[in-house]
Design a protein around this motif. Structure first.
Motif, PDB file in Angstrom:
ATOM      1  N   THR A 103      36.225  36.464  49.438  1.00  0.00           N
ATOM      2  CA  THR A 103      36.698  36.182  48.731  1.00  0.00           C
ATOM      3  C   THR A 103      36.193  36.006  46.966  1.00  0.00           C
ATOM      4  O   THR A 103      34.392  35.939  46.741  1.00  0.00           O
ATOM      5  CB  THR A 103      37.290  34.539  49.044  1.00  0.00           C
ATOM      6  OG1 THR A 103      37.388  34.071  50.667  1.00  0.00           O
ATOM      7  CG2 THR A 103      37.640  34.115  47.887  1.00  0.00           C
ATOM      8  N   GLY A 104      36.631  36.817  46.730  1.00  0.00           N
ATOM      9  CA  GLY A 104      36.449  36.815  44.350  1.00  0.00           C
ATOM     10  C   GLY A 104      36.058  38.369  44.540  1.00  0.00           C
ATOM     11  O   GLY A 104      35.089  38.840  43.528  1.00  0.00           O
ATOM     12  N   SER A 105      36.194  38.999  45.342  1.00  0.00           N
ATOM     13  CA  SER A 105      35.525  40.287  44.645  1.00  0.00           C
ATOM     14  C   SER A 105      37.084  41.382  44.570  1.00  0.00           C
ATOM     15  O   SER A 105      37.965  40.870  45.188  1.00  0.00           O
ATOM     16  CB  SER A 105      35.365  41.258  46.518  1.00  0.00           C
ATOM     17  OG  SER A 105      35.824  42.615  46.125  1.00  0.00           O
ATOM     18  N   TYR A 166      43.293  37.369  51.901  1.00  0.00           N
ATOM     19  CA  TYR A 166      43.684  37.904  50.953  1.00  0.00           C
ATOM     20  C   TYR A 166      43.035  36.972  49.942  1.00  0.00           C
ATOM     21  O   TYR A 166      43.351  36.858  50.656  1.00  0.00           O
ATOM     22  CB  TYR A 166      45.138  38.191  50.938  1.00  0.00           C
ATOM     23  CG  TYR A 166      45.695  38.799  48.693  1.00  0.00           C
ATOM     24  CD1 TYR A 166      45.670  40.445  48.942  1.00  0.00           C
ATOM     25  CD2 TYR A 166      45.877  38.079  48.047  1.00  0.00           C
ATOM     26  CE1 TYR A 166      46.521  40.437  47.529  1.00  0.00           C
ATOM     27  CE2 TYR A 166      46.171  38.248  46.967  1.00  0.00           C
ATOM     28  CZ  TYR A 166      46.500  39.292  46.585  1.00  0.00           C
ATOM     29  OH  TYR A 166      46.335  39.638  45.431  1.00  0.00           O
ATOM     30  N   SER A 167      42.605  37.795  48.843  1.00  0.00           N
ATOM     31  CA  SER A 167      41.313  37.220  47.831  1.00  0.00           C
ATOM     32  C   SER A 167      42.462  37.116  46.496  1.00  0.00           C
ATOM     33  O   SER A 167      42.828  37.291  46.023  1.00  0.00           O
ATOM     34  CB  SER A 167      40.307  38.368  47.213  1.00  0.00           C
ATOM     35  OG  SER A 167      39.632  37.072  45.806  1.00  0.00           O
ATOM     36  N   VAL A 172      38.638  31.376  45.873  1.00  0.00           N
ATOM     37  CA  VAL A 172      40.450  31.075  45.983  1.00  0.00           C
ATOM     38  C   VAL A 172      40.460  31.987  47.129  1.00  0.00           C
ATOM     39  O   VAL A 172      41.027  33.056  47.467  1.00  0.00           O
ATOM     40  CB  VAL A 172      41.255  30.290  45.141  1.00  0.00           C
ATOM     41  CG1 VAL A 172      42.735  29.912  46.276  1.00  0.00           C
ATOM     42  CG2 VAL A 172      40.262  29.059  44.634  1.00  0.00           C
ATOM     43  N   GLY A 173      40.544  32.337  48.273  1.00  0.00           N
ATOM     44  CA  GLY A 173      41.413  33.028  49.261  1.00  0.00           C
ATOM     45  C   GLY A 173      42.533  32.440  50.417  1.00  0.00           C
ATOM     46  O   GLY A 173      43.007  31.859  50.268  1.00  0.00           O
ATOM     47  N   LEU A 174      43.230  33.483  50.819  1.00  0.00           N
ATOM     48  CA  LEU A 174      44.193  33.041  51.711  1.00  0.00           C
ATOM     49  C   LEU A 174      44.908  33.709  53.156  1.00  0.00           C
ATOM     50  O   LEU A 174      43.939  35.239  53.040  1.00  0.00           O
ATOM     51  CB  LEU A 174      45.445  33.390  50.437  1.00  0.00           C
ATOM     52  CG  LEU A 174      46.975  32.537  51.305  1.00  0.00           C
ATOM     53  CD1 LEU A 174      46.898  31.279  50.807  1.00  0.00           C
ATOM     54  CD2 LEU A 174      47.804  33.207  50.404  1.00  0.00           C
ATOM     55  N   THR A 175      44.683  33.328  54.206  1.00  0.00           N
ATOM     56  CA  THR A 175      44.622  33.939  55.032  1.00  0.00           C
ATOM     57  C   THR A 175      45.959  33.619  55.715  1.00  0.00           C
ATOM     58  O   THR A 175      46.675  32.174  55.998  1.00  0.00           O
ATOM     59  CB  THR A 175      43.801  33.325  56.922  1.00  0.00           C
ATOM     60  OG1 THR A 175      43.458  31.961  56.532  1.00  0.00           O
ATOM     61  CG2 THR A 175      42.770  34.291  56.126  1.00  0.00           C
ATOM     62  N   LEU A 176      46.539  34.434  56.910  1.00  0.00           N
ATOM     63  CA  LEU A 176      47.494  34.528  57.592  1.00  0.00           C
ATOM     64  C   LEU A 176      47.217  34.894  58.753  1.00  0.00           C
ATOM     65  O   LEU A 176      46.823  36.027  59.126  1.00  0.00           O
ATOM     66  CB  LEU A 176      48.999  35.415  56.717  1.00  0.00           C
ATOM     67  CG  LEU A 176      50.202  35.567  57.917  1.00  0.00           C
ATOM     68  CD1 LEU A 176      50.688  33.077  57.785  1.00  0.00           C
ATOM     69  CD2 LEU A 176      51.526  35.881  57.390  1.00  0.00           C
TER      70      LEU A 176
END
Length: 263
Positions: A103-105, A166-167, A172-176
């Motif tokens: 996350t953040g990359s 997904y970053s 802040v990151g998001l996962t599904l």
């Protein structure tokens, strides 16, 4: 500025805290094969630790609402059994990212991943019939299949599945993800064996046979549960998680952390 950021990240251990929401559903004696049928709400929270850009380990808490009824299923609608169940699941999960990610990359901001682990969960099936919405009688104490002792309301499972990370932002990151739990109990739905003698039931026999059409010894559930969990119940979750990243100080001499080359 970039070199300072790179140095700081390389000296850190990466931890993410997340909040989860999605859909939960059950596979078992009422619904043996249709994923997402009669699905309901799932909520949860997670704590993820990144060992590297490919491997992460996660503690996941999930609160699931599971319900199903023969009246809304095409499998055995004439039986008219049904249940509703609140499940609290505590999972330890290992994740493998197919691509380098954290996350953040700005370079490695998205990846599919797979995961597997082990969990302990509590459950407590209640009677459910959409024609009698006010009747939510707990089923385990009734021994609806004439059990000598009520079954345990604590069991374990093997969670596994696939997802995408997904970053969204620097922290802040998001996962599904789609997660399945292969459990080792056949009583999430309070259905397993045969119709019992009425004298062996601790309450109204309608909870064993709502229709009154079945004879003692006739098959009530799929039965034949083995020690390896064959014919046990399953539950599944389709969940979206938003997480916030923290950088923890790295212990002296420890190589754990993610190299700045991924920025």
């Amino acid at each position: 500025m970039l070199s300072m950021l790179t140095h700081r990240e390389a000296k850190s251990q990466i931890v993410e805290i997340g909040a989860t929401a999605g859909l939960s559903y059950y596979i078992g004696d009422i619904n043996p094969s249709l994923h997402f049928a009669q699905s309901d709400l799932a909520l949860g929270a997670s704590l993820r630790y990144y060992q590297s850009s490919r491997w992460a380990f996660r503690f996941q808490y999930s609160n699931l609402n599971l319900l199903a009824t023969d009246l809304e299923s095409s499998y055995r609608p004439e039986r008219e059994l049904g249940f509703q169940n609140n499940v609290n699941d505590f999972s330890l999960i290992a994740e493998f990212n197919f691509f380098d990610y954290w996350t953040g990359s700005k370079r490695n901001f998205i990846t599919p991943y797979i995961f597997a682990g082990v969990s302990v969960f509590t459950f407590n099936p209640h009677y459910y019939n959409p024609n009698y919405p006010d009747d939510a009688t707990p089923l385990q104490p009734i021994c609806t299949e004439g059990q000598a002792e009520p079954y345990s309301l604590v069991s374990w499972s093997i969670p596994f599945g696939v997802g995408v990370k997904y970053s969204l932002h620097k922290r802040v990151g998001l996962t599904l993800e789609w997660r399945l739990h292969k459990t080792f109990t056949d009583y999430i739905d309070d259905i397993s064996g045969v119709y019992p003698e009425p004298a062996l039931v601790n309450g109204n026999y309608k909870y064993s046979d709502p229709t009154g059409d079945y004879e003692v010894g006739m098959q009530r559930g799929n039965g034949d549960v083995s020690s390896l969990g064959y014919n046990c119940d399953w539950f599944g979750i389709l969940a979206l998680t938003i997480s916030y990243k923290f950088n923890l100080p790295k212990k002296k001499g420890c190589s754990t952390g993610i190299s700045g080359r991924y920025y």
